[in-house]
Design a protein around this motif. Structure first.
Motif, mmCIF file in Angstrom:
data_model
loop_
_atom_site.group_PDB
_atom_site.id
_atom_site.type_symbol
_atom_site.label_atom_id
_atom_site.label_comp_id
_atom_site.label_asym_id
_atom_site.label_seq_id
_atom_site.Cartn_x
_atom_site.Cartn_y
_atom_site.Cartn_z
ATOM 1 N N GLY A 1 11.826 21.446 -57.250
ATOM 2 C CA GLY A 1 11.190 20.744 -56.139
ATOM 3 C C GLY A 1 10.055 19.841 -56.593
ATOM 4 N N TRP A 2 9.332 19.346 -55.597
ATOM 5 C CA TRP A 2 8.204 18.451 -55.884
ATOM 6 C C TRP A 2 7.062 18.785 -54.922
ATOM 7 N N TRP A 3 5.877 18.277 -55.247
ATOM 8 C CA TRP A 3 4.686 18.605 -54.451
ATOM 9 C C TRP A 3 3.852 17.363 -54.210
ATOM 10 N N LEU A 4 2.967 17.469 -53.218
ATOM 11 C CA LEU A 4 1.973 16.413 -52.990
ATOM 12 C C LEU A 4 0.701 16.761 -53.749
ATOM 13 N N HIS A 5 0.006 17.807 -53.317
ATOM 14 C CA HIS A 5 -1.220 18.226 -53.977
ATOM 15 C C HIS A 5 -1.097 19.678 -54.430
ATOM 16 N N LEU A 6 -1.925 20.034 -55.414
ATOM 17 C CA LEU A 6 -1.849 21.367 -56.003
ATOM 18 C C LEU A 6 -3.062 22.213 -55.662
ATOM 19 N N ARG A 7 -2.811 23.501 -55.510
ATOM 20 C CA ARG A 7 -3.860 24.484 -55.232
ATOM 21 C C ARG A 7 -3.770 25.591 -56.267
ATOM 22 N N ARG A 8 -4.939 26.141 -56.596
ATOM 23 C CA ARG A 8 -5.019 27.195 -57.604
ATOM 24 C C ARG A 8 -5.488 28.474 -56.937
ATOM 25 N N CYS A 9 -4.703 29.530 -57.071
ATOM 26 C CA CYS A 9 -5.124 30.809 -56.513
ATOM 27 C C CYS A 9 -6.408 31.246 -57.195
ATOM 28 N N ARG B 1 10.948 13.798 -60.160
ATOM 29 C CA ARG B 1 11.547 14.694 -59.162
ATOM 30 C C ARG B 1 11.199 14.308 -57.732
ATOM 31 N N VAL B 2 10.379 13.262 -57.566
ATOM 32 C CA VAL B 2 9.906 12.914 -56.228
ATOM 33 C C VAL B 2 10.875 11.920 -55.584
ATOM 34 N N PRO B 3 11.443 12.239 -54.413
ATOM 35 C CA PRO B 3 12.377 11.314 -53.762
ATOM 36 C C PRO B 3 11.656 10.072 -53.254
ATOM 37 N N SER B 4 12.384 8.972 -53.145
ATOM 38 C CA SER B 4 11.750 7.711 -52.755
ATOM 39 C C SER B 4 11.208 7.762 -51.323
ATOM 40 N N ASP B 5 11.768 8.616 -50.486
ATOM 41 C CA ASP B 5 11.296 8.709 -49.095
ATOM 42 C C ASP B 5 10.372 9.916 -48.906
ATOM 43 N N TRP B 6 9.593 10.206 -49.951
ATOM 44 C CA TRP B 6 8.781 11.440 -49.929
ATOM 45 C C TRP B 6 7.807 11.489 -48.758
ATOM 46 N N ILE B 7 7.298 10.330 -48.341
ATOM 47 C CA ILE B 7 6.295 10.343 -47.258
ATOM 48 C C ILE B 7 6.894 10.956 -45.987
ATOM 49 N N ARG B 8 8.170 10.707 -45.747
ATOM 50 C CA ARG B 8 8.794 11.237 -44.542
ATOM 51 C C ARG B 8 9.111 12.724 -44.662
ATOM 52 N N ARG B 9 9.017 13.260 -45.861
ATOM 53 C CA ARG B 9 9.355 14.661 -46.074
ATOM 54 C C ARG B 9 8.136 15.589 -46.088
ATOM 55 N N LEU B 10 6.958 15.024 -45.893
ATOM 56 C CA LEU B 10 5.744 15.853 -45.903
ATOM 57 C C LEU B 10 5.673 16.690 -44.633
ATOM 58 N N HIS B 11 4.939 17.791 -44.728
ATOM 59 C CA HIS B 11 4.677 18.601 -43.551
ATOM 60 C C HIS B 11 3.532 17.992 -42.743
ATOM 61 N N SER C 1 3.012 19.757 -48.697
ATOM 62 C CA SER C 1 4.178 19.714 -49.582
ATOM 63 C C SER C 1 5.365 20.392 -48.903
ATOM 64 N N PRO C 2 6.607 20.002 -49.281
ATOM 65 C CA PRO C 2 7.783 20.561 -48.606
ATOM 66 C C PRO C 2 7.853 22.087 -48.632
ATOM 67 N N SER C 3 7.457 22.713 -49.722
ATOM 68 C CA SER C 3 7.683 24.159 -49.856
ATOM 69 C C SER C 3 6.450 25.020 -49.631
ATOM 70 N N GLN C 4 5.271 24.425 -49.558
ATOM 71 C CA GLN C 4 4.032 25.164 -49.246
ATOM 72 C C GLN C 4 3.907 26.444 -50.076
ATOM 73 N N HIS C 5 4.085 26.317 -51.387
ATOM 74 C CA HIS C 5 4.094 27.513 -52.227
ATOM 75 C C HIS C 5 2.732 28.202 -52.333
ATOM 76 N N ALA C 6 1.634 27.465 -52.190
ATOM 77 C CA ALA C 6 0.320 28.119 -52.259
ATOM 78 C C ALA C 6 0.151 29.079 -51.079
ATOM 79 N N ARG C 7 0.532 28.608 -49.888
ATOM 80 C CA ARG C 7 0.431 29.472 -48.714
ATOM 81 C C ARG C 7 1.381 30.671 -48.838
ATOM 82 N N ARG C 8 2.568 30.424 -49.393
ATOM 83 C CA ARG C 8 3.517 31.525 -49.574
ATOM 84 C C ARG C 8 2.979 32.570 -50.539
ATOM 85 N N HIS C 9 2.357 32.100 -51.630
ATOM 86 C CA HIS C 9 1.768 33.038 -52.590
ATOM 87 C C HIS C 9 0.686 33.872 -51.911
#
Ligand SMILES: [Zn+2]
Ligand SMILES: [Zn+2]
Length: 115
Positions: free
Chosen positions: A26-34, A105-115, A46-54
């Protein structure tokens, strides 16, 4: 958990990019550190919101920004910003790593894929 367990200044970042996105392609917009264990995850936009999931999976609810020039902590539990101690470096992802990322890894239409 008490705040002393949610922020461990000695925990080093897990790597330059989101652990979950790198594993899944996958790909991300911004990164967060636990702030508790150093797990690097992607932000709520970001599409997958992995920081919140963690945070949900581990109870490590406090994150620090992993973006250049940003120094703040945020608690998913209270949905609020808070102050914290200086963490182990590095304090952000490599400067040559693009935003959004990772490169290639970032799709060209990434702006439309943000949460
Ligand atoms: Zn991610
Ligand atoms: Zn953690």
């Amino acid at each position: 958990m008490t705040e002393s367990m949610l922020i461990d200044p000695s925990a080093r970042p897990s790597g330059p990019g989101c652990v979950g996105c790198l594993a899944s392609g996958g790909w991300w917009l911004h990164l967060r550190r636990c702030a508790a264990c150093g797990h690097v995850g992607c932000c709520n936009s970001s599409p997958s919101q992995h920081a919140r999931r963690h945070a949900a999976e581990t109870g490590h609810t406090v994150v620090a920004s992993f973006e250049p020039g940003e120094i703040w902590f945020y608690d998913f539990d209270t949905d609020g910003f808070l102050d914290g101690p200086e963490l182990e470096p590095p304090h952000h992802h490599p400067l040559d790593q693009p935003v959004p990322g990772p490169a290639g890894r970032v799709p060209s239409d990434w702006i439309r894929r943000l949460h």
